[in-house]
Scaffold this active site. Structure first.
Site, PDB file in Angstrom:
ATOM      1  N   TYR A  23       9.934  -2.169  11.661  1.00 11.39           N
ATOM      2  CA  TYR A  23       9.572  -3.128  12.707  1.00 11.39           C
ATOM      3  C   TYR A  23       8.197  -3.762  12.538  1.00 11.39           C
ATOM      4  CZ  TYR A  23      13.619  -0.976  14.867  1.00 11.39           C
ATOM      5  OH  TYR A  23      14.885  -0.510  15.111  1.00 11.39           O
ATOM      6  N   HIS A 101      15.776 -10.735  16.251  1.00  9.37           N
ATOM      7  CA  HIS A 101      15.671  -9.333  15.835  1.00  9.37           C
ATOM      8  C   HIS A 101      14.618  -9.236  14.748  1.00  9.37           C
ATOM      9  CE1 HIS A 101      19.188  -8.197  18.113  1.00  9.37           C
ATOM     10  NE2 HIS A 101      19.771  -9.290  17.648  1.00  9.37           N
TER      11      HIS A 101
END
Length: 145
Positions: A23, A101
């Site tokens: 991430y 995303h």
């Protein structure tokens, strides 16, 4: 003034410390700050909301309809693969949205490959890290101008 709402789903409050290899290292505060600055520069009001609770995200979508938000950027996170209720809320308010995303959901576990949102989204940006949010915002700014 045009208005954009950015919605962040569960566990995104942990960005910067949660699995940075997947991430990235940017915190949610940093991401939101960059988006707010970019929107301000374009003369657009942008607000951000994060919740780990599905009901709170649904309520934020309902409120967006009342507040006449022009566009939504949403990272539903894990709700991408599970939340028919959040999908229904977005359909009900009929506010255009872009699904974002940080990771490429199609290169991860098989259960992450399905999204309940992609087929009703204006667009989907997946796998470009935090740049995905900025790209979504830039596309929306061009559309709203």
């Amino acid at each position: 003034m045009k208005k954009i709402l950015v919605l962040h789903g569960p566990n995104l409050n942990l960005l910067g410390s949660r699995e940075p290899s997947i991430y990235g290292h940017a915190s949610l505060t940093e991401i939101n700050g960059d988006l707010i600055q970019e929107a301000d520069n374009a003369g657009i009001r942008l607000s951000c909301f994060q919740s780990n609770a599905e009901a709170e995200l649904i309520q934020a979508v309902h409120q967006a309809g009342i507040d006449k938000i022009n566009y939504i950027i949403i990272n539903p996170a894990a709700f991408t693969h599970t939340s028919i209720a959040l999908r229904d809320a977005l359909s009900a308010v009929a506010i255009p949205f872009i699904e974002v995303h940080l990771s490429n959901i199609f290169s991860r576990e098989t259960f992450r490959h399905h999204s309940y949102f992609s087929d009703i989204a204006v667009g989907v940006i997946s796998g470009l890290g935090t740049k995905g949010y900025l790209l979504a915002l830039q596309a929306i700014i061009k559309e709203l101008k």
